[in-house]
Design an enzyme around this catalytic site. Structure first.
Site, PDB file in Angstrom:
ATOM      1  N   LYS A 158       0.883  -1.177   0.000  1.00  0.00           N
ATOM      2  CA  LYS A 158       0.000   0.000   0.000  1.00  0.00           C
ATOM      3  C   LYS A 158       0.915   1.220   0.000  1.00  0.00           C
ATOM      4  CE  LYS A 158      -4.055   1.894   2.398  1.00  0.00           C
ATOM      5  NZ  LYS A 158      -4.987   1.988   1.257  1.00  0.00           N
TER       6      LYS A 158
HETATM    7  N1  PPE Z   1      -7.907  -1.415  -2.701  1.00  0.00           N
HETATM    8  C1  PPE Z   1      -7.330  -0.191  -2.682  1.00  0.00           C
HETATM    9  C2  PPE Z   1      -6.640   0.302  -3.899  1.00  0.00           C
HETATM   10  C3  PPE Z   1      -7.407   0.574  -1.523  1.00  0.00           C
HETATM   11  O1  PPE Z   1      -6.856   1.785  -1.496  1.00  0.00           O
HETATM   12  C4  PPE Z   1      -8.103   0.079  -0.393  1.00  0.00           C
HETATM   13  C5  PPE Z   1      -8.206   0.886   0.864  1.00  0.00           C
HETATM   14  C6  PPE Z   1      -8.671  -1.199  -0.467  1.00  0.00           C
HETATM   15  C7  PPE Z   1      -8.543  -1.920  -1.639  1.00  0.00           C
HETATM   16  C8  PPE Z   1      -9.367  -1.829   0.706  1.00  0.00           C
HETATM   17  O2  PPE Z   1      -8.436  -2.168   1.703  1.00  0.00           O
HETATM   18  P1  PPE Z   1      -8.832  -2.260   3.243  1.00  0.00           P
HETATM   19  O3  PPE Z   1      -9.055  -0.882   3.725  1.00  0.00           O
HETATM   20  O4  PPE Z   1      -7.688  -2.939   3.874  1.00  0.00           O
HETATM   21  O5  PPE Z   1     -10.079  -3.088   3.301  1.00  0.00           O
HETATM   22  N2  PPE Z   1      -8.259   2.283   0.672  1.00  0.00           N
HETATM   23  C9  PPE Z   1      -8.016   3.127   1.822  1.00  0.00           C
HETATM   24  C10 PPE Z   1      -7.680   4.542   1.415  1.00  0.00           C
HETATM   25  C11 PPE Z   1      -8.769   5.367   0.853  1.00  0.00           C
HETATM   26  C12 PPE Z   1      -8.342   6.803   0.587  1.00  0.00           C
HETATM   27  O6  PPE Z   1      -8.982   7.434  -0.247  1.00  0.00           O
HETATM   28  O7  PPE Z   1      -7.396   7.290   1.214  1.00  0.00           O
HETATM   29  C13 PPE Z   1      -9.112   3.016   2.854  1.00  0.00           C
HETATM   30  O8  PPE Z   1     -10.189   2.491   2.564  1.00  0.00           O
HETATM   31  O9  PPE Z   1      -8.883   3.425   3.988  1.00  0.00           O
END
Ligand code: PPE
Length: 316
Positions: A158
């Site tokens: 990430k």
């Molecule tokens: N894919 C991506 C590309 C992504 O950024 C997130 C989280 C997810 C999947 C889901 O991951 P998880 O939160 O572990 O379930 N995106 C984060 C950032 C958003 C932002 O705009 O900043 C979030 O949901 O916190």
């Protein structure tokens, strides 16, 4: 504008919100060298609790490892710091953003004397895709931008730099009047949204793209897979062709920020009946019960802030 709080955690100490600044020549500014996390802390009957704090801390360390960026804290230390930043700011429910970045030192792609700086901020953050999204669902499109190809930027990290791709997806969607875009992977299979994983339901079976489809291994994604198993809903991780989205009964996004958000249309084609479907609703309901401590914490996903945070030091 985001709602500022009092303090931000920086390398083990608290600084004032306005003092959490970096130099413009920090490595991260030119080269995108940061890894980060996003967590939510929810109000529960036993007080504020951070959802899956250890799993997010571990993913931050994993992201750092992929980029040879040494984040000098353990999962336990990061978990405690997240609890402390929540407590010191007097927050009951909030979004928590840990960031590790390569800081100020040399200029040049190869990081040399650039220290790794770790910050953790927390603030109140509402619904990611709009207030209505959770109940009504969102209208989305397939992006003309593909997700990161596997041998370019590693999707399992990430990293801040990955979000340049996310910005292209999200800005294009917004420009065309959609709440979000769904990106395909390099082979043309469904990957994920700019900031969410995706689940597709047809004839009672739930499908989600596998880890090789350039997805972030979402912690909400994992939670939903475990919740689906508990609810005895069949779920398979498999490549999903684009057209499956058009003939699905239900589709939803998952993410820390987006939580469980139903998708009601894709490329202006209604998904199923064009409103939140019954399986989505069932999963969503259970997800909110779990994160807010309304049901037993069977998977030990909740970290109560008051159990972990040190009492606030005098003069901090
Ligand atoms: N894919 C991506 C590309 C992504 O950024 C997130 C989280 C997810 C999947 C889901 O991951 P998880 O939160 O572990 O379930 N995106 C984060 C950032 C958003 C932002 O705009 O900043 C979030 O949901 O916190």
């Amino acid at each position: 504008m985001l709602k500022a709080t009092e303090k931000i955690w920086h390398n083990g100490k608290f600084v004032n919100w306005d003092d959490a600044q970096i130099h413009v020549l920090s490595h991260v500014v030119s080269y995108g060298s940061s890894v980060f996390e996003g967590l939510r802390c929810y109000e529960t009957p036993n007080g504020p609790a951070i959802f899956r704090a250890q799993d997010h801390a571990r993913r931050l360390l994993d992201s750092g490892k992929i980029y040879r960026m040494d984040v000098p804290y353990t999962v336990e230390q990061l978990t405690r710091a997240m609890a402390e930043v929540t407590r010191i700011n007097g927050l009951k429910s909030c979004y928590i953003r840990p960031i590790a970045l390569r800081g100020y030192g040399d200029v040049g792609v190869l990081p040399k004397s650039n220290p790794v700086e770790v910050y953790i901020a927390a603030w109140e953050w509402g619904k990611y895709l709009g207030d209505e999204a959770i109940n009504q669902g969102v209208d989305v499109c397939i992006s003309s931008w593909a997700r990161l190809a596997p041998n370019t930027l590693p999707a399992l990290a990430k990293a801040g730099a990955n979000y340049m791709n996310s910005q292209l997806i999200r800005m294009e969607a917004a420009q065309n009047g959609f709440a979000e875009g769904i990106a395909l992977d390099q082979n043309g299979f469904v990957s994920e949204g700019s900031g969410e994983n995706i689940f597709v339901i047809r004839d009672g079976t739930i499908y989600t793209p596998p880890l090789a489809a350039s997805v972030l291994l979402g912690i909400t994604r994992d939670s939903i897979m475990k919740i689906a198993a508990q609810l005895q809903l069949p779920l398979v991780e498999t490549n999903i062709p684009r057209e499956m989205l058009y003939i699905a009964d239900e589709v939803f996004f998952t993410g820390t920020a987006a939580e469980v958000t139903p998708i009601r249309s894709i490329d202006r084609i209604p998904v199923g009946t064009g409103r939140r479907g019954p399986i989505t609703e069932q999963i969503q309901k259970r997800y909110f019960e779990v994160v807010s401590g309304q049901v037993e914490d069977q998977f030990h996903w909740l970290t109560l802030v008051e159990n972990v945070a040190e009492p606030q030091p005098v003069g901090a």
